[in-house]
Design a protein around this motif. Structure first.
Motif, PDB file in Angstrom:
ATOM      1  N   ARG A  56       0.805  -1.225   0.000  1.00  0.00           N
ATOM      2  CA  ARG A  56       0.000   0.000   0.000  1.00  0.00           C
ATOM      3  C   ARG A  56       0.836   1.272   0.000  1.00  0.00           C
ATOM      4  N   GLY A  57       2.152   1.130   0.108  1.00  0.00           N
ATOM      5  CA  GLY A  57       3.018   2.294   0.034  1.00  0.00           C
ATOM      6  C   GLY A  57       2.956   3.228   1.226  1.00  0.00           C
ATOM      7  N   ILE A  58       2.483   2.742   2.368  1.00  0.00           N
ATOM      8  CA  ILE A  58       2.411   3.592   3.552  1.00  0.00           C
ATOM      9  C   ILE A  58       3.827   3.820   4.100  1.00  0.00           C
ATOM     10  N   ARG A  59       4.112   5.075   4.410  1.00  0.00           N
ATOM     11  CA  ARG A  59       5.431   5.438   4.929  1.00  0.00           C
ATOM     12  C   ARG A  59       5.347   6.130   6.288  1.00  0.00           C
ATOM     13  N   GLN A  60       4.132   6.226   6.831  1.00  0.00           N
ATOM     14  CA  GLN A  60       3.946   6.869   8.128  1.00  0.00           C
ATOM     15  C   GLN A  60       3.082   5.984   9.015  1.00  0.00           C
ATOM     16  N   PHE A  61       3.569   5.745  10.234  1.00  0.00           N
ATOM     17  CA  PHE A  61       2.881   4.854  11.163  1.00  0.00           C
ATOM     18  C   PHE A  61       2.781   5.538  12.526  1.00  0.00           C
ATOM     19  N   PHE A  95      -5.019   4.329   7.169  1.00  0.00           N
ATOM     20  CA  PHE A  95      -5.514   3.052   7.685  1.00  0.00           C
ATOM     21  C   PHE A  95      -5.677   3.108   9.195  1.00  0.00           C
ATOM     22  N   LEU A  96      -6.629   2.347   9.685  1.00  0.00           N
ATOM     23  CA  LEU A  96      -6.770   2.083  11.115  1.00  0.00           C
ATOM     24  C   LEU A  96      -6.585   0.585  11.321  1.00  0.00           C
ATOM     25  N   VAL A  97      -5.675   0.230  12.226  1.00  0.00           N
ATOM     26  CA  VAL A  97      -5.363  -1.169  12.527  1.00  0.00           C
ATOM     27  C   VAL A  97      -5.718  -1.399  13.996  1.00  0.00           C
ATOM     28  N   VAL A  98      -6.563  -2.389  14.260  1.00  0.00           N
ATOM     29  CA  VAL A  98      -7.088  -2.610  15.610  1.00  0.00           C
ATOM     30  C   VAL A  98      -6.994  -4.086  15.973  1.00  0.00           C
ATOM     31  N   THR A  99      -6.598  -4.368  17.210  1.00  0.00           N
ATOM     32  CA  THR A  99      -6.883  -5.669  17.820  1.00  0.00           C
ATOM     33  C   THR A  99      -7.558  -5.421  19.152  1.00  0.00           C
ATOM     34  N   HIS A 100      -8.333  -6.410  19.596  1.00  0.00           N
ATOM     35  CA  HIS A 100      -9.125  -6.214  20.811  1.00  0.00           C
ATOM     36  C   HIS A 100      -9.543  -7.575  21.360  1.00  0.00           C
ATOM     37  N   ARG A 115      12.338  -2.183   7.288  1.00  0.00           N
ATOM     38  CA  ARG A 115      12.917  -3.284   6.520  1.00  0.00           C
ATOM     39  C   ARG A 115      12.336  -3.286   5.101  1.00  0.00           C
ATOM     40  N   VAL A 116      11.056  -2.953   5.005  1.00  0.00           N
ATOM     41  CA  VAL A 116      10.408  -2.877   3.693  1.00  0.00           C
ATOM     42  C   VAL A 116      10.738  -1.547   3.014  1.00  0.00           C
ATOM     43  N   ALA A 117      10.643  -0.461   3.769  1.00  0.00           N
ATOM     44  CA  ALA A 117      10.854   0.889   3.227  1.00  0.00           C
ATOM     45  C   ALA A 117      11.674   1.680   4.243  1.00  0.00           C
ATOM     46  N   PRO A 118      12.979   1.790   4.055  1.00  0.00           N
ATOM     47  CA  PRO A 118      13.836   2.432   5.052  1.00  0.00           C
ATOM     48  C   PRO A 118      13.468   3.870   5.385  1.00  0.00           C
ATOM     49  N   ASP A 119      12.721   4.544   4.491  1.00  0.00           N
ATOM     50  CA  ASP A 119      12.353   5.934   4.756  1.00  0.00           C
ATOM     51  C   ASP A 119      11.072   6.054   5.576  1.00  0.00           C
ATOM     52  N   SER A 120      10.556   4.967   6.098  1.00  0.00           N
ATOM     53  CA  SER A 120       9.330   5.014   6.905  1.00  0.00           C
ATOM     54  C   SER A 120       9.549   5.821   8.174  1.00  0.00           C
ATOM     55  N   ARG A 121       8.505   6.528   8.568  1.00  0.00           N
ATOM     56  CA  ARG A 121       8.517   7.324   9.795  1.00  0.00           C
ATOM     57  C   ARG A 121       7.511   6.721  10.766  1.00  0.00           C
ATOM     58  N   VAL A 122       7.931   6.563  12.005  1.00  0.00           N
ATOM     59  CA  VAL A 122       7.094   5.900  13.007  1.00  0.00           C
ATOM     60  C   VAL A 122       7.089   6.738  14.275  1.00  0.00           C
ATOM     61  N   VAL A 123       5.897   6.989  14.797  1.00  0.00           N
ATOM     62  CA  VAL A 123       5.741   7.617  16.106  1.00  0.00           C
ATOM     63  C   VAL A 123       5.066   6.623  17.030  1.00  0.00           C
ATOM     64  N   TYR A 124       5.738   6.306  18.126  1.00  0.00           N
ATOM     65  CA  TYR A 124       5.178   5.458  19.167  1.00  0.00           C
ATOM     66  C   TYR A 124       4.573   6.333  20.256  1.00  0.00           C
ATOM     67  N   VAL A 125       3.444   5.884  20.786  1.00  0.00           N
ATOM     68  CA  VAL A 125       2.763   6.615  21.848  1.00  0.00           C
ATOM     69  C   VAL A 125       2.493   5.680  23.010  1.00  0.00           C
ATOM     70  N   ASP A 126       2.886   6.086  24.200  1.00  0.00           N
ATOM     71  CA  ASP A 126       2.547   5.328  25.408  1.00  0.00           C
ATOM     72  C   ASP A 126       2.632   6.290  26.589  1.00  0.00           C
ATOM     73  N   ASP A 184      -1.014  15.513   6.314  1.00  0.00           N
ATOM     74  CA  ASP A 184      -1.620  15.700   4.999  1.00  0.00           C
ATOM     75  C   ASP A 184      -1.344  14.513   4.080  1.00  0.00           C
ATOM     76  N   ARG A 185      -0.526  13.581   4.554  1.00  0.00           N
ATOM     77  CA  ARG A 185      -0.220  12.372   3.799  1.00  0.00           C
ATOM     78  C   ARG A 185      -0.744  11.160   4.563  1.00  0.00           C
ATOM     79  N   PRO A 186      -1.047  10.048   3.876  1.00  0.00           N
ATOM     80  CA  PRO A 186      -1.653   8.901   4.565  1.00  0.00           C
ATOM     81  C   PRO A 186      -0.803   8.387   5.732  1.00  0.00           C
ATOM     82  N   VAL A 187      -1.514   7.985   6.763  1.00  0.00           N
ATOM     83  CA  VAL A 187      -0.910   7.469   7.990  1.00  0.00           C
ATOM     84  C   VAL A 187      -1.608   6.161   8.352  1.00  0.00           C
ATOM     85  N   ALA A 188      -0.846   5.184   8.818  1.00  0.00           N
ATOM     86  CA  ALA A 188      -1.440   3.984   9.409  1.00  0.00           C
ATOM     87  C   ALA A 188      -1.494   4.189  10.914  1.00  0.00           C
ATOM     88  N   VAL A 189      -2.700   4.268  11.453  1.00  0.00           N
ATOM     89  CA  VAL A 189      -2.915   4.424  12.893  1.00  0.00           C
ATOM     90  C   VAL A 189      -3.077   3.022  13.475  1.00  0.00           C
TER      91      VAL A 189
END
Length: 261
Positions: A65-70, A181-186, A89-100, A145-150
């Motif tokens: 899906r070409g997502i580069r922001q998580f 995208f929204l990714v959920v487990t519950h 590993r798939v796309a080295p330019d990916s940006r990731v923000v962790y929240v806790d 302003d660009r797609p993000v996987a939440v």
């Protein structure tokens, strides 16, 4: 930060780490975790299936899906195959923000996790109950302003009011553009998880934060307004499992991925 770490009360991130055979936990976490395993023996399988689901989803979103922001909310303690490792590993330019908002999670994350040089990894001390605050803090690491996987794996179950949980996902997804995208487990008492009810009651009496199970229909409502990807809202172990292997056993943890049209 260390004065916020309670070593006398079991905490979800550390107990989950214990179930994943990690070492970042205290005796109280192991005692509570082992007691829950006695009440609900498949809890370790749930934890491992949830983690494997994360890897499959991030691989697909970055690769197909070409997502580069998580945006990974409620990340928990670092283990193997963390979101940024899989994505980069798939796309080295990916940006990731962790929240806790668990201080021990943040301390370990900042000490142990590092980004690929082409990408970026950041960590926010924030609460899933405050989606507006999270959204204000993610920029400039993420461009909203660009797609993000939440990614919200095993976190909405700590939002005890279902209406509030729906409002959180709606606020987050309203802030990101189409193609996000929204990714959920519950956890659930469905999918053979009826035995989890006693374990959850024990958890709520002996650990923090309190937790709730939900039905598949309730969990589906968190993705209202999104197009749910195949195979739908299913046991997370059966969301696009390895086609070369045997069909995995059901675990009482729903998983789903939705895309904002």
């Amino acid at each position: 930060m260390t004065d916020r770490i309670r070593t006398d009360v079991a905490h979800n991130a550390r107990v989950w780490n214990h179930w994943l055979h990690g070492k970042d936990n205290y005796p109280v976490d192991r005692r509570v975790g082992d007691h829950i395993t006695g009440l609900y023996p498949s809890i370790g399988e749930v934890a491992r299936a949830d983690r494997a689901f994360l890897g499959r989803v991030v691989t697909r979103l970055a690769g197909e899906r070409g997502i580069r922001q998580f945006l990974d909310i409620g990340t928990g303690l670092p283990t193997a195959e963390n979101t940024h490792e899989v994505a980069q590993r798939v796309a080295p330019d990916s940006r990731v923000v962790y929240v806790d908002n668990d201080p021990i999670v943040l301390a370990h994350a900042r000490a142990l996790l590092s980004s690929a040089p082409e990408g970026r990894t950041e960590y926010l001390d924030a609460d899933a109950h405050d989606p507006e605050g999270i959204l204000r803090a993610v920029e400039p690491t993420l461009d909203l302003d660009r797609p993000v996987a939440v990614i919200m794996l095993g976190i909405l179950n700590f939002v005890l009011d279902t209406g509030k949980a729906r409002a959180i996902t709606r606020t987050l997804m309203d802030a990101v553009p189409p193609g996000s995208f929204l990714v959920v487990t519950h956890p659930t008492l469905e999918l053979g998880g009826e035995g989890n009810e006693e374990a959850m009651a024990f958890w709520n009496e002996n650990a923090t934060p309190p937790i709730t199970a939900r039905t598949g229909a309730e969990i589906t409502s968190f993705l209202d307004g999104l197009e749910i990807l195949d195979p739908g809202v299913v046991s997370c172990s059966r969301w696009h499992p390895d086609p070369a292997g045997e069909l995995p056993a059901l675990v009482a943890q729903y998983g789903a991925v939705g895309i904002k049209p």
